[in-house]
Design a protein around this motif. Structure first.
Motif, PDB file in Angstrom:
ATOM      1  N   VAL A 176       0.740  -1.114  -0.044  1.00  0.00           N
ATOM      2  CA  VAL A 176       0.033  -0.205   0.056  1.00  0.00           C
ATOM      3  C   VAL A 176       0.765   1.341   0.051  1.00  0.00           C
ATOM      4  CG1 VAL A 176      -1.711   1.316   1.208  1.00  0.00           C
ATOM      5  CG2 VAL A 176      -2.066  -1.143   1.275  1.00  0.00           C
ATOM      6  N   ARG A 177       1.997   1.211   0.597  1.00  0.00           N
ATOM      7  CA  ARG A 177       2.928   2.390   0.641  1.00  0.00           C
ATOM      8  C   ARG A 177       3.503   2.579  -0.625  1.00  0.00           C
ATOM      9  NH1 ARG A 177       7.802   2.883   5.083  1.00  0.00           N
ATOM     10  NH2 ARG A 177       8.303   0.912   4.040  1.00  0.00           N
ATOM     11  N   GLU A 178       3.817   1.566  -1.435  1.00  0.00           N
ATOM     12  CA  GLU A 178       4.397   1.531  -2.647  1.00  0.00           C
ATOM     13  C   GLU A 178       3.370   2.222  -3.550  1.00  0.00           C
ATOM     14  OE1 GLU A 178       5.601  -2.071  -3.755  1.00  0.00           O
ATOM     15  OE2 GLU A 178       7.098  -2.388  -2.425  1.00  0.00           O
ATOM     16  N   LEU A 179       1.986   1.730  -3.397  1.00  0.00           N
ATOM     17  CA  LEU A 179       0.973   2.462  -4.212  1.00  0.00           C
ATOM     18  C   LEU A 179       0.739   3.890  -4.152  1.00  0.00           C
ATOM     19  CD1 LEU A 179      -1.815  -0.324  -3.830  1.00  0.00           C
ATOM     20  CD2 LEU A 179      -0.650   0.032  -6.096  1.00  0.00           C
ATOM     21  N   ALA A 180       0.913   4.433  -2.759  1.00  0.00           N
ATOM     22  CA  ALA A 180       0.802   5.819  -2.460  1.00  0.00           C
ATOM     23  C   ALA A 180       1.973   6.502  -3.015  1.00  0.00           C
ATOM     24  CB  ALA A 180       0.749   5.872  -0.952  1.00  0.00           C
ATOM     25  N   GLY A 181       3.132   5.626  -2.981  1.00  0.00           N
ATOM     26  CA  GLY A 181       4.279   6.512  -3.624  1.00  0.00           C
ATOM     27  C   GLY A 181       4.086   6.498  -5.148  1.00  0.00           C
ATOM     28  N   SER A 182       3.294   5.717  -5.956  1.00  0.00           N
ATOM     29  CA  SER A 182       3.238   5.986  -7.026  1.00  0.00           C
ATOM     30  C   SER A 182       2.437   6.644  -7.749  1.00  0.00           C
ATOM     31  CB  SER A 182       2.739   4.675  -7.700  1.00  0.00           C
ATOM     32  OG  SER A 182       1.554   4.220  -7.419  1.00  0.00           O
ATOM     33  N   GLY A 183       1.580   7.449  -6.641  1.00  0.00           N
ATOM     34  CA  GLY A 183       0.663   8.738  -7.137  1.00  0.00           C
ATOM     35  C   GLY A 183      -0.724   8.239  -6.842  1.00  0.00           C
ATOM     36  N   LEU A 184      -1.129   7.081  -6.168  1.00  0.00           N
ATOM     37  CA  LEU A 184      -2.343   6.925  -5.926  1.00  0.00           C
ATOM     38  C   LEU A 184      -2.713   7.502  -4.639  1.00  0.00           C
ATOM     39  CD1 LEU A 184      -4.940   5.055  -6.501  1.00  0.00           C
ATOM     40  CD2 LEU A 184      -4.008   3.418  -5.318  1.00  0.00           C
ATOM     41  N   SER A 185      -3.956   8.177  -4.508  1.00  0.00           N
ATOM     42  CA  SER A 185      -4.211   8.642  -3.276  1.00  0.00           C
ATOM     43  C   SER A 185      -4.902   7.613  -2.315  1.00  0.00           C
ATOM     44  CB  SER A 185      -5.369   9.754  -3.682  1.00  0.00           C
ATOM     45  OG  SER A 185      -4.928  10.856  -4.207  1.00  0.00           O
ATOM     46  N   VAL A 186      -4.583   7.760  -1.257  1.00  0.00           N
ATOM     47  CA  VAL A 186      -4.984   6.665  -0.142  1.00  0.00           C
ATOM     48  C   VAL A 186      -5.471   7.281   1.097  1.00  0.00           C
ATOM     49  CG1 VAL A 186      -4.229   4.634   1.391  1.00  0.00           C
ATOM     50  CG2 VAL A 186      -3.288   5.109  -0.858  1.00  0.00           C
ATOM     51  N   LEU A 187      -6.719   6.614   1.628  1.00  0.00           N
ATOM     52  CA  LEU A 187      -7.298   7.189   2.856  1.00  0.00           C
ATOM     53  C   LEU A 187      -7.522   5.610   3.769  1.00  0.00           C
ATOM     54  CD1 LEU A 187      -8.664   8.902   4.856  1.00  0.00           C
ATOM     55  CD2 LEU A 187     -10.687   8.457   3.739  1.00  0.00           C
ATOM     56  N   LEU A 188      -6.692   5.611   4.715  1.00  0.00           N
ATOM     57  CA  LEU A 188      -6.530   4.353   5.643  1.00  0.00           C
ATOM     58  C   LEU A 188      -6.961   4.550   6.688  1.00  0.00           C
ATOM     59  CD1 LEU A 188      -5.234   1.649   5.716  1.00  0.00           C
ATOM     60  CD2 LEU A 188      -3.159   2.666   6.741  1.00  0.00           C
ATOM     61  N   VAL A 189      -8.057   3.793   7.233  1.00  0.00           N
ATOM     62  CA  VAL A 189      -8.763   3.842   8.449  1.00  0.00           C
ATOM     63  C   VAL A 189      -8.123   2.521   9.111  1.00  0.00           C
ATOM     64  CG1 VAL A 189     -10.895   3.101   9.749  1.00  0.00           C
ATOM     65  CG2 VAL A 189     -10.775   5.103   7.878  1.00  0.00           C
ATOM     66  N   GLU A 190      -7.471   2.892  10.310  1.00  0.00           N
ATOM     67  CA  GLU A 190      -6.535   1.619  10.843  1.00  0.00           C
ATOM     68  C   GLU A 190      -6.580   1.887  12.410  1.00  0.00           C
ATOM     69  OE1 GLU A 190      -4.741  -1.455  11.458  1.00  0.00           O
ATOM     70  OE2 GLU A 190      -4.945  -1.031   9.501  1.00  0.00           O
ATOM     71  N   GLN A 191      -6.625   1.043  13.252  1.00  0.00           N
ATOM     72  CA  GLN A 191      -6.527   1.270  14.873  1.00  0.00           C
ATOM     73  C   GLN A 191      -4.911   0.912  14.994  1.00  0.00           C
ATOM     74  OE1 GLN A 191      -9.035  -0.670  17.827  1.00  0.00           O
ATOM     75  NE2 GLN A 191     -10.163  -1.601  15.840  1.00  0.00           N
ATOM     76  N   ASN A 192      -4.253   0.260  14.081  1.00  0.00           N
ATOM     77  CA  ASN A 192      -2.611   0.058  14.249  1.00  0.00           C
ATOM     78  C   ASN A 192      -1.744   1.313  13.855  1.00  0.00           C
ATOM     79  OD1 ASN A 192       0.103  -0.462  14.190  1.00  0.00           O
ATOM     80  ND2 ASN A 192      -0.332  -2.670  13.773  1.00  0.00           N
ATOM     81  N   ALA A 193      -1.829   2.311  14.775  1.00  0.00           N
ATOM     82  CA  ALA A 193      -1.382   3.708  14.569  1.00  0.00           C
ATOM     83  C   ALA A 193       0.250   3.599  14.021  1.00  0.00           C
ATOM     84  CB  ALA A 193      -1.312   4.535  15.849  1.00  0.00           C
ATOM     85  N   ARG A 194       0.873   2.784  14.353  1.00  0.00           N
ATOM     86  CA  ARG A 194       2.366   2.600  13.970  1.00  0.00           C
ATOM     87  C   ARG A 194       2.214   2.165  12.522  1.00  0.00           C
ATOM     88  NH1 ARG A 194       6.841   2.954  16.451  1.00  0.00           N
ATOM     89  NH2 ARG A 194       6.894   3.550  18.626  1.00  0.00           N
ATOM     90  N   LEU A 195       1.434   1.220  12.054  1.00  0.00           N
ATOM     91  CA  LEU A 195       1.426   1.078  10.529  1.00  0.00           C
ATOM     92  C   LEU A 195       0.932   1.952   9.842  1.00  0.00           C
ATOM     93  CD1 LEU A 195       1.300  -1.242   8.477  1.00  0.00           C
ATOM     94  CD2 LEU A 195      -0.986  -1.833   9.063  1.00  0.00           C
ATOM     95  N   ALA A 196      -0.240   2.760  10.424  1.00  0.00           N
ATOM     96  CA  ALA A 196      -0.900   3.916   9.883  1.00  0.00           C
ATOM     97  C   ALA A 196       0.165   5.147   9.407  1.00  0.00           C
ATOM     98  CB  ALA A 196      -1.930   4.327  10.540  1.00  0.00           C
ATOM     99  N   MET A 197       1.072   5.349  10.338  1.00  0.00           N
ATOM    100  CA  MET A 197       2.242   6.378  10.258  1.00  0.00           C
ATOM    101  C   MET A 197       3.293   5.973   9.382  1.00  0.00           C
ATOM    102  SD  MET A 197       1.541   7.791  14.147  1.00  0.00           S
ATOM    103  CE  MET A 197       2.452   9.239  13.971  1.00  0.00           C
ATOM    104  N   ARG A 198       3.513   4.354   9.382  1.00  0.00           N
ATOM    105  CA  ARG A 198       4.500   4.193   8.517  1.00  0.00           C
ATOM    106  C   ARG A 198       4.021   4.367   6.957  1.00  0.00           C
ATOM    107  NH1 ARG A 198       6.119  -0.748   6.500  1.00  0.00           N
ATOM    108  NH2 ARG A 198       4.592  -1.741   7.350  1.00  0.00           N
ATOM    109  N   ILE A 199       2.689   4.266   6.612  1.00  0.00           N
ATOM    110  CA  ILE A 199       2.365   4.354   5.246  1.00  0.00           C
ATOM    111  C   ILE A 199       1.917   5.497   4.861  1.00  0.00           C
ATOM    112  CG2 ILE A 199       0.245   3.496   4.014  1.00  0.00           C
ATOM    113  CD1 ILE A 199       0.036   1.148   5.423  1.00  0.00           C
ATOM    114  N   CYS A 200       1.530   6.447   5.831  1.00  0.00           N
ATOM    115  CA  CYS A 200       1.057   7.826   5.308  1.00  0.00           C
ATOM    116  C   CYS A 200       1.815   8.919   5.997  1.00  0.00           C
ATOM    117  CB  CYS A 200      -0.457   7.787   5.938  1.00  0.00           C
ATOM    118  SG  CYS A 200      -1.827   6.691   5.321  1.00  0.00           S
ATOM    119  N   SER A 201       1.521  10.087   5.217  1.00  0.00           N
ATOM    120  CA  SER A 201       2.436  11.328   5.707  1.00  0.00           C
ATOM    121  C   SER A 201       1.561  12.345   6.287  1.00  0.00           C
ATOM    122  CB  SER A 201       2.677  12.187   4.122  1.00  0.00           C
ATOM    123  OG  SER A 201       1.605  12.258   3.634  1.00  0.00           O
ATOM    124  N   ARG A 202       0.203  11.959   6.486  1.00  0.00           N
ATOM    125  CA  ARG A 202      -0.565  12.821   7.443  1.00  0.00           C
ATOM    126  C   ARG A 202      -1.675  12.193   7.905  1.00  0.00           C
ATOM    127  NH1 ARG A 202      -4.802  16.434   6.283  1.00  0.00           N
ATOM    128  NH2 ARG A 202      -4.939  15.626   3.896  1.00  0.00           N
TER     129      ARG A 202
END
Length: 238
Positions: A176-202
């Protein structure tokens, strides 16, 4: 690109989220985290059109889509991976992908499915297997692949890590992080904050139906709430 402004969303007369404002820009990966019952999934249902906004507006590329039904929002480029995956258990892997690809468009079905298999080689190995017999991680890959064959501009994922072993959700998270890095917009709902913050920028922290914190990963890492409640006092996300 997507902006929810002062949204109120609920179920019939029951309001779950109130005065909620979030946005996802072109090519941006954004997370929404919070405890159980905070209103995360309800917010996503409002964005994709399954629960109507009773107040506020939803805009897509500056166009008001608040009253558009879910299938029309999907045609605009909004694709969702629901909590629990919800694959078609009696269809094979490739049949699941074919259904999603043909609903989106009859053009380039094979190419879109091949792209999904390139992204998730494990699915290619399981292409003839019934989806209901896949492991939880494989079903999550299939659910994401099924959304991607629609060629969306915004990919919404509800609880990426739910029910998965850490090694599996880390692998899927990397994709998913690679997809986001390729230009796809991502909205991730997640309870695992560490995972979410590793994938997303904001991201946003939702509690009791309201946004209580928002900012970049670095800004949120610096708050006591994130450190103590969601990061276990362990400091920055690696």
């Amino acid at each position: 690109m997507l902006e929810l402004t002062h949204g109120r969303i609920g179920y019939g007369p029951i309001t779950i989220v109130e005065d909620l404002s979030i946005s996802v820009g072109e090519g941006e990966a954004v997370f929404l985290i919070g405890p159980n019952g905070a209103g995360k999934s309800t917010t996503l249902r409002g964005i994709v059109g399954l629960n109507p906004l009773t107040r506020g507006t939803l805009t897509w590329d500056g166009r008001d889509v608040t009253r558009l039904p879910a299938h029309q929002r999907a045609r605009l480029g909004i694709a969702a991976v629901p909590e629990g995956r919800h694959v078609f258990p009696q269809l094979t892997v490739v049949e699941n992908l074919e259904v999603a690809a043909r609903v989106a468009s009859h053009a380039g079905v094979k190419e879109r499915i091949d792209d999904a298999f390139d992204l998730f080689p494990r699915l290619a190995q399981r292409r003839g297997h019934l989806a209901g017999l896949l492991s939880g991680g494989e079903q999550q890959m299939l659910a994401i692949g099924r959304a991607l064959v629609q060629r969306p501009r915004l990919l919404i994922i509800d609880e990426l890590s739910l029910g998965l072993a850490p090694v599996i959700y880390q692998q899927v998270g990397d994709t998913v992080r690679e997809l986001a890095g390729s230009g796809l917009s991502v909205l991730l709902v997640e309870q695992n904050a560490r995972l979410a913050m590793r994938i997303c920028s904001r991201g946003y922290l939702l509690s009791n139906g309201a946004i209580v914190l928002e900012g970049t990963v670095a800004e949120l890492e610096a708050t006591a709430e994130m450190r103590d409640l969601y990061l276990g006092g362990l400091g920055k996300v690696g």
